[in-house]
Scaffold this motif. Structure first.
Motif, PDB file in Angstrom:
ATOM      1  N   GLU A 116      -4.224 -41.294  27.185  1.00 40.45           N
ATOM      2  CA  GLU A 116      -4.772 -40.333  26.228  1.00 40.45           C
ATOM      3  C   GLU A 116      -5.939 -39.574  26.857  1.00 40.45           C
ATOM      4  OE1 GLU A 116      -5.948 -42.717  22.912  1.00 40.45           O
ATOM      5  OE2 GLU A 116      -3.919 -43.452  22.503  1.00 40.45           O
ATOM      6  N   VAL A 117      -5.882 -38.251  26.805  1.00 44.65           N
ATOM      7  CA  VAL A 117      -6.990 -37.411  27.275  1.00 44.65           C
ATOM      8  C   VAL A 117      -7.466 -36.579  26.086  1.00 44.65           C
ATOM      9  CG1 VAL A 117      -7.693 -35.560  28.830  1.00 44.65           C
ATOM     10  CG2 VAL A 117      -6.085 -37.308  29.632  1.00 44.65           C
ATOM     11  N   VAL A 118      -8.682 -36.822  25.644  1.00 41.73           N
ATOM     12  CA  VAL A 118      -9.198 -36.169  24.437  1.00 41.73           C
ATOM     13  C   VAL A 118      -9.349 -34.667  24.648  1.00 41.73           C
ATOM     14  CG1 VAL A 118     -11.108 -36.047  22.805  1.00 41.73           C
ATOM     15  CG2 VAL A 118     -10.393 -38.262  23.714  1.00 41.73           C
ATOM     16  N   LEU A 119      -8.829 -33.900  23.684  1.00 41.59           N
ATOM     17  CA  LEU A 119      -8.975 -32.439  23.695  1.00 41.59           C
ATOM     18  C   LEU A 119     -10.157 -31.994  22.833  1.00 41.59           C
ATOM     19  CD1 LEU A 119      -5.214 -31.429  23.284  1.00 41.59           C
ATOM     20  CD2 LEU A 119      -6.600 -31.185  25.360  1.00 41.59           C
ATOM     21  N   TYR A 120     -10.265 -32.573  21.628  1.00 40.76           N
ATOM     22  CA  TYR A 120     -11.369 -32.187  20.736  1.00 40.76           C
ATOM     23  C   TYR A 120     -11.477 -33.194  19.588  1.00 40.76           C
ATOM     24  CZ  TYR A 120      -7.503 -30.104  17.995  1.00 40.76           C
ATOM     25  OH  TYR A 120      -6.327 -29.902  17.307  1.00 40.76           O
ATOM     26  N   TYR A 121     -12.599 -33.117  18.892  1.00 38.12           N
ATOM     27  CA  TYR A 121     -12.828 -33.911  17.695  1.00 38.12           C
ATOM     28  C   TYR A 121     -12.839 -32.955  16.502  1.00 38.12           C
ATOM     29  CZ  TYR A 121     -14.230 -37.359  21.149  1.00 38.12           C
ATOM     30  OH  TYR A 121     -14.238 -38.203  22.218  1.00 38.12           O
ATOM     31  N   GLU A 122     -12.034 -33.279  15.498  1.00 36.71           N
ATOM     32  CA  GLU A 122     -11.857 -32.357  14.371  1.00 36.71           C
ATOM     33  C   GLU A 122     -12.260 -33.022  13.058  1.00 36.71           C
ATOM     34  OE1 GLU A 122      -8.448 -29.257  12.832  1.00 36.71           O
ATOM     35  OE2 GLU A 122      -7.794 -31.142  13.751  1.00 36.71           O
ATOM     36  N   PRO A 123     -13.329 -32.549  12.441  1.00 36.71           N
ATOM     37  CA  PRO A 123     -13.777 -33.158  11.182  1.00 36.71           C
ATOM     38  C   PRO A 123     -12.782 -32.960  10.040  1.00 36.71           C
ATOM     39  CG  PRO A 123     -15.526 -31.843  12.186  1.00 36.71           C
ATOM     40  CD  PRO A 123     -14.268 -31.526  12.921  1.00 36.71           C
ATOM     41  N   PHE A 124     -12.797 -33.907   9.114  1.00 38.09           N
ATOM     42  CA  PHE A 124     -12.069 -33.760   7.863  1.00 38.09           C
ATOM     43  C   PHE A 124     -12.903 -32.881   6.937  1.00 38.09           C
ATOM     44  CE2 PHE A 124     -10.490 -37.644   9.675  1.00 38.09           C
ATOM     45  CZ  PHE A 124      -9.171 -37.768   9.267  1.00 38.09           C
ATOM     46  N   MET A 125     -12.275 -31.921   6.286  1.00 40.12           N
ATOM     47  CA  MET A 125     -12.936 -31.083   5.295  1.00 40.12           C
ATOM     48  C   MET A 125     -12.409 -31.446   3.912  1.00 40.12           C
ATOM     49  SD  MET A 125     -14.910 -29.046   7.082  1.00 40.12           S
ATOM     50  CE  MET A 125     -15.264 -27.666   5.989  1.00 40.12           C
ATOM     51  N   VAL A 126     -13.260 -31.301   2.898  1.00 40.39           N
ATOM     52  CA  VAL A 126     -12.850 -31.616   1.526  1.00 40.39           C
ATOM     53  C   VAL A 126     -12.671 -30.311   0.749  1.00 40.39           C
ATOM     54  CG1 VAL A 126     -13.322 -33.011  -0.511  1.00 40.39           C
ATOM     55  CG2 VAL A 126     -14.319 -33.664   1.687  1.00 40.39           C
TER      56      VAL A 126
END
Length: 313
Positions: free
Chosen positions: A157-167
């Motif tokens: 696994e090579v991380v591309l980005y971190y994506e927050p959860f939106m409500v």
């Protein structure tokens, strides 16, 4: 024995059917059967128990297939070495993408990639995480984009980005006036969820626990589409959670209903994943660089808490 014969063995081991394996290998069934029989005769063993339905591997056949996978992979690596030495980035490349990532991420990078690497023939499939893992292990995908970590021993696994959860909160909801939400503000029983099998759904269930005191719900609905969940939310039927990139093209009215979580923001880790044998790594690296380039500035959150996409019992 030949590499081609071993490929036929692997096909029958996977599909457990000589006719289907022959179709996948683009040869006639008699040709495939004859070549496998030659391998068995040369080794003086039986690889497949043909009396079973579906066809099963014998005990020694299981060991042969495991070694055959290594041999075929290493043979494929020879072409990789030649391509990398020549600086050639081209050929067929099979990429899987999970449904909650594909509609937003693919349009962001696809045009850039095919312009920069016109000799690469991208074959892209929308698949759920379980399907991706199976196809990666069976050699039917070269790489995939999925939520991680997946804890798969043979997959890198090579991380591309971190994506927050939106409500997404409808105007009539009690939490609408809050500008930022805490995880404790969520009640899973009033969240509109994606269908079972989506790792984004599992992420939401891992964020919050049910606080319902009622044994009866007014209704239960699960959809495969974020758009359906949004429209139901607009009707006041509940709140829903969305990946950050999905919200970038919202209109002004929809944006008024979006809420961030307080730091650390619950987020999903999105990675480029591929077998640890790293076949076609030069194309994988090219893909990673293009995606990282188009995302730079579009998504940059530092204080995040990674939510596992795996089902937690």
């Amino acid at each position: 024995m030949t590499i081609t014969q071993l490929q036929y063995v692997l096909a029958v081991a996977e599909y457990k059917n000589f006719t289907l394996a022959a179709e996948k290998c683009f040869v006639t069934q008699p040709t495939l059967s004859m070549q496998i029989q030659k391998v068995e005769e040369e080794l003086d063993i039986i690889i497949f128990d043909r009396s079973k339905k579906p066809i099963q591997l014998t005990e020694v056949g299981q060991k042969i297939v495991a070694q055959a996978k290594n041999i075929v992979n290493e043979a494929d690596r020879i072409q990789d070495i030649v391509d990398q030495q020549k600086g050639y980035i081209g050929g067929e490349f099979r990429l899987g993408i999970i449904p909650t990532i594909m509609p937003t991420l693919l349009p962001m990078f696809l045009n850039n990639f095919i312009k920069k690497y016109p000799k690469v023939k991208l074959i892209i499939e929308e698949l759920n995480t379980a399907e991706i893992i199976t196809k990666l292990k069976n050699g039917h995908l070269d790489a995939a984009i999925a939520a991680t970590p997946l804890e798969e021993e043979k997959i890198k696994e090579v991380v591309l980005y971190y994506e927050p959860f939106m409500v997404y909160v409808p105007e009539e909801h009690a939490k609408f006036d809050k500008k930022e939400l805490e995880i404790e503000d969520l009640n899973v029983d009033e969240i509109l969820l994606l269908q079972d099998g989506h790792c984004f759904r599992e992420g939401i269930l891992n964020i919050c626990k049910s606080k319902s005191q009622s044994k009866e719900n007014r209704f239960q609905i699960e959809s495969g589409s974020f758009e359906t969940l949004l429209r139901l939310s607009d009707e006041g039927l509940g709140i829903t959670l969305l990946p950050y990139l999905h919200t970038l093209n919202f209109n002004e009215k929809e944006k008024t209903k979006l809420r961030h979580f307080a730091d650390p923001k619950p987020s999903r880790e999105v990675s480029l994943i591929f077998p640890k044998n790293e076949l076609k790594i030069h194309i994988i690296d090219a893909l990673r660089n293009v995606i990282s380039g188009v995302l730079r500035g579009a998504i940059a959150f530092q204080n995040v808490e990674i939510i596992s996409p795996l089902h937690k019992k």
